[in-house]
Design a protein around this motif. Sequence first.
Motif, mmCIF file in Angstrom:
data_model
loop_
_atom_site.group_PDB
_atom_site.id
_atom_site.type_symbol
_atom_site.label_atom_id
_atom_site.label_comp_id
_atom_site.label_asym_id
_atom_site.label_seq_id
_atom_site.Cartn_x
_atom_site.Cartn_y
_atom_site.Cartn_z
ATOM 1 N N MET A 15 0.845 -1.194 0.000
ATOM 2 C CA MET A 15 0.000 0.000 0.000
ATOM 3 C C MET A 15 0.884 1.250 0.000
ATOM 4 O O MET A 15 1.818 1.345 0.793
ATOM 5 C CB MET A 15 -0.901 0.010 1.249
ATOM 6 N N PRO A 16 0.630 2.214 -0.885
ATOM 7 C CA PRO A 16 1.435 3.438 -0.925
ATOM 8 C C PRO A 16 1.413 4.180 0.405
ATOM 9 O O PRO A 16 0.426 4.120 1.151
ATOM 10 C CB PRO A 16 0.751 4.265 -2.029
ATOM 11 N N LEU A 17 2.509 4.884 0.676
ATOM 12 C CA LEU A 17 2.640 5.596 1.947
ATOM 13 C C LEU A 17 1.505 6.600 2.144
ATOM 14 O O LEU A 17 0.975 6.737 3.252
ATOM 15 C CB LEU A 17 3.999 6.305 2.008
ATOM 16 N N THR A 18 1.110 7.300 1.096
ATOM 17 C CA THR A 18 0.033 8.286 1.209
ATOM 18 C C THR A 18 -1.268 7.637 1.670
ATOM 19 O O THR A 18 -2.000 8.196 2.491
ATOM 20 C CB THR A 18 -0.190 9.005 -0.136
ATOM 21 N N ASP A 19 -1.557 6.438 1.159
ATOM 22 C CA ASP A 19 -2.775 5.734 1.560
ATOM 23 C C ASP A 19 -2.698 5.294 3.017
ATOM 24 O O ASP A 19 -3.703 5.336 3.743
ATOM 25 C CB ASP A 19 -3.003 4.514 0.664
ATOM 26 N N VAL A 20 -1.511 4.837 3.433
ATOM 27 C CA VAL A 20 -1.333 4.427 4.829
ATOM 28 C C VAL A 20 -1.554 5.605 5.774
ATOM 29 O O VAL A 20 -2.231 5.487 6.800
ATOM 30 C CB VAL A 20 0.072 3.822 5.044
ATOM 31 N N VAL A 21 -0.996 6.763 5.408
ATOM 32 C CA VAL A 21 -1.145 7.958 6.233
ATOM 33 C C VAL A 21 -2.608 8.366 6.331
ATOM 34 O O VAL A 21 -3.080 8.823 7.378
ATOM 35 C CB VAL A 21 -0.280 9.110 5.676
ATOM 36 N N ALA A 22 -3.335 8.182 5.246
ATOM 37 C CA ALA A 22 -4.761 8.507 5.260
ATOM 38 C C ALA A 22 -5.509 7.642 6.272
ATOM 39 O O ALA A 22 -6.515 8.067 6.846
ATOM 40 C CB ALA A 22 -5.351 8.321 3.866
ATOM 41 N N GLN A 23 -5.009 6.424 6.512
ATOM 42 C CA GLN A 23 -5.648 5.507 7.459
ATOM 43 C C GLN A 23 -5.156 5.725 8.891
ATOM 44 O O GLN A 23 -5.944 5.678 9.842
ATOM 45 C CB GLN A 23 -5.376 4.053 7.060
ATOM 46 N N THR A 24 -3.848 5.935 9.038
ATOM 47 C CA THR A 24 -3.248 5.969 10.380
ATOM 48 C C THR A 24 -3.065 7.364 10.940
ATOM 49 O O THR A 24 -2.810 7.527 12.136
ATOM 50 C CB THR A 24 -1.878 5.263 10.367
ATOM 51 N N GLY A 25 -3.156 8.399 10.098
ATOM 52 C CA GLY A 25 -2.955 9.764 10.557
ATOM 53 C C GLY A 25 -1.603 10.312 10.144
ATOM 54 O O GLY A 25 -0.762 9.598 9.588
ATOM 55 N N PRO A 26 -1.364 11.608 10.392
ATOM 56 C CA PRO A 26 -0.117 12.263 9.985
ATOM 57 C C PRO A 26 1.118 11.558 10.538
ATOM 58 O O PRO A 26 1.089 10.979 11.619
ATOM 59 C CB PRO A 26 -0.251 13.676 10.563
ATOM 60 N N LEU A 27 2.204 11.640 9.778
ATOM 61 C CA LEU A 27 3.456 10.967 10.129
ATOM 62 C C LEU A 27 4.565 12.001 10.188
ATOM 63 O O LEU A 27 4.662 12.873 9.319
ATOM 64 C CB LEU A 27 3.768 9.903 9.078
ATOM 65 N N ASP A 28 5.396 11.897 11.224
ATOM 66 C CA ASP A 28 6.534 12.805 11.380
ATOM 67 C C ASP A 28 7.816 11.990 11.298
ATOM 68 O O ASP A 28 8.024 11.059 12.081
ATOM 69 C CB ASP A 28 6.448 13.542 12.723
ATOM 70 N N ILE A 29 8.673 12.321 10.335
ATOM 71 C CA ILE A 29 9.913 11.581 10.087
ATOM 72 C C ILE A 29 11.104 12.516 10.227
ATOM 73 O O ILE A 29 11.042 13.679 9.809
ATOM 74 C CB ILE A 29 9.916 10.967 8.668
ATOM 75 N N ILE A 30 12.186 12.015 10.813
ATOM 76 C CA ILE A 30 13.454 12.753 10.831
ATOM 77 C C ILE A 30 14.515 11.908 10.138
ATOM 78 O O ILE A 30 14.718 10.738 10.486
ATOM 79 C CB ILE A 30 13.909 13.086 12.263
ATOM 80 N N VAL A 44 8.965 0.268 3.409
ATOM 81 C CA VAL A 44 9.376 0.021 4.796
ATOM 82 C C VAL A 44 8.730 1.039 5.736
ATOM 83 O O VAL A 44 8.214 0.679 6.801
ATOM 84 C CB VAL A 44 10.918 0.077 4.902
ATOM 85 N N ILE A 45 8.744 2.309 5.339
ATOM 86 C CA ILE A 45 8.156 3.357 6.175
ATOM 87 C C ILE A 45 6.648 3.152 6.296
ATOM 88 O O ILE A 45 6.065 3.303 7.380
ATOM 89 C CB ILE A 45 8.480 4.749 5.605
ATOM 90 N N ALA A 46 6.006 2.792 5.188
ATOM 91 C CA ALA A 46 4.562 2.541 5.208
ATOM 92 C C ALA A 46 4.236 1.386 6.152
ATOM 93 O O ALA A 46 3.269 1.444 6.927
ATOM 94 C CB ALA A 46 4.054 2.248 3.810
ATOM 95 N N ASN A 47 5.052 0.328 6.110
ATOM 96 C CA ASN A 47 4.824 -0.822 6.970
ATOM 97 C C ASN A 47 5.014 -0.461 8.441
ATOM 98 O O ASN A 47 4.225 -0.857 9.310
ATOM 99 C CB ASN A 47 5.768 -1.963 6.578
ATOM 100 N N LEU A 48 6.070 0.317 8.731
ATOM 101 C CA LEU A 48 6.310 0.746 10.110
ATOM 102 C C LEU A 48 5.176 1.627 10.611
ATOM 103 O O LEU A 48 4.738 1.507 11.760
ATOM 104 C CB LEU A 48 7.633 1.508 10.205
ATOM 105 N N ALA A 49 4.692 2.512 9.744
ATOM 106 C CA ALA A 49 3.611 3.415 10.132
ATOM 107 C C ALA A 49 2.365 2.635 10.519
ATOM 108 O O ALA A 49 1.621 3.031 11.426
ATOM 109 C CB ALA A 49 3.297 4.384 8.994
ATOM 110 N N ARG A 50 2.133 1.501 9.853
ATOM 111 C CA ARG A 50 0.945 0.692 10.151
ATOM 112 C C ARG A 50 1.072 -0.026 11.487
ATOM 113 O O ARG A 50 0.086 -0.244 12.180
ATOM 114 C CB ARG A 50 0.717 -0.345 9.044
ATOM 115 N N ARG A 51 2.294 -0.434 11.837
ATOM 116 C CA ARG A 51 2.401 -1.313 13.001
ATOM 117 C C ARG A 51 3.085 -0.699 14.218
ATOM 118 O O ARG A 51 3.310 -1.386 15.212
ATOM 119 C CB ARG A 51 3.137 -2.599 12.616
ATOM 120 N N ILE A 52 3.415 0.595 14.143
ATOM 121 C CA ILE A 52 3.997 1.232 15.326
ATOM 122 C C ILE A 52 2.988 1.204 16.462
ATOM 123 O O ILE A 52 1.857 1.624 16.336
ATOM 124 C CB ILE A 52 4.400 2.691 15.025
#
Length: 238
Positions: free
Chosen positions: A1-16, A123-131
């Motif tokens: 699933m594209p990162l944008t779609d994941v963010v739409a489901q899980t909420g905003p993401l902050d990356i450094i 990888v980032i999309a997957n982490l965003a889903r399961r954090i």
Amino acid sequence: MPLTDVVAQTGPLDIIVVEDHDLVRLELVDFLSRPGVQVRGADDGEVLESLLRQRHADILVMDLNLPGEDGLSLCRRMRHAFPEIGLIMLTARVMPSDKTAGYQSGADVYLTKPPNVGELEAVIANLARRIRRRVANGLQLDVPRQQLTLPTGAVTYLTLLESRLLYELALAPERKLSTEVLMLRLDPRQEQPRMRGTLPVTISRLRQKMVTASSELEAIKAVRGIGYQLTVAITVRA
């Protein structure tokens, strides 16, 4: 699933992105930035800590070869202080022993340079889903609520200064800071004489509040000729 779609489901993401090579860092920040994803860049551990004081992050993308504190040490500190954070190591080191050291230091994923941008995004999309927040067995500092949860489950309330002081010590290398650095970070108005008198009182109050949290005589000890050191581990929720 594209990162944008994941963010739409899980909420905003902050990356450094922590990378000392300016061009690589800027390219990664630009590539990962999109609606719902805020990406900041840091070129070493000190800048990373400064950014985390301003705003918490969900995921760190970290190089191993950094000036000053190396990536492995920094990864261990971030994992210890922020158990819930996503940690991606991005490095040119390709030996199996290097990968093992990376995972032992707390990395969720170890990717070699140059990264495949599609893989990095996945990888980032997957982490965003399961954090998920990983609950610690020891002390837990909730910075926004100014609360300290003891191992017994009891909650003690902190003043703003107490909360900030614990945060700074918990994030510092070896959980130790000089008096001058601690005062500078706690006193943005540079009222040094006032802070020099306030600091010992604040630390004394914190020791009393933390007395049941550890078998140590002092949860915060004075280090002769240096400053102060936190003697117990604290999980930070910023």
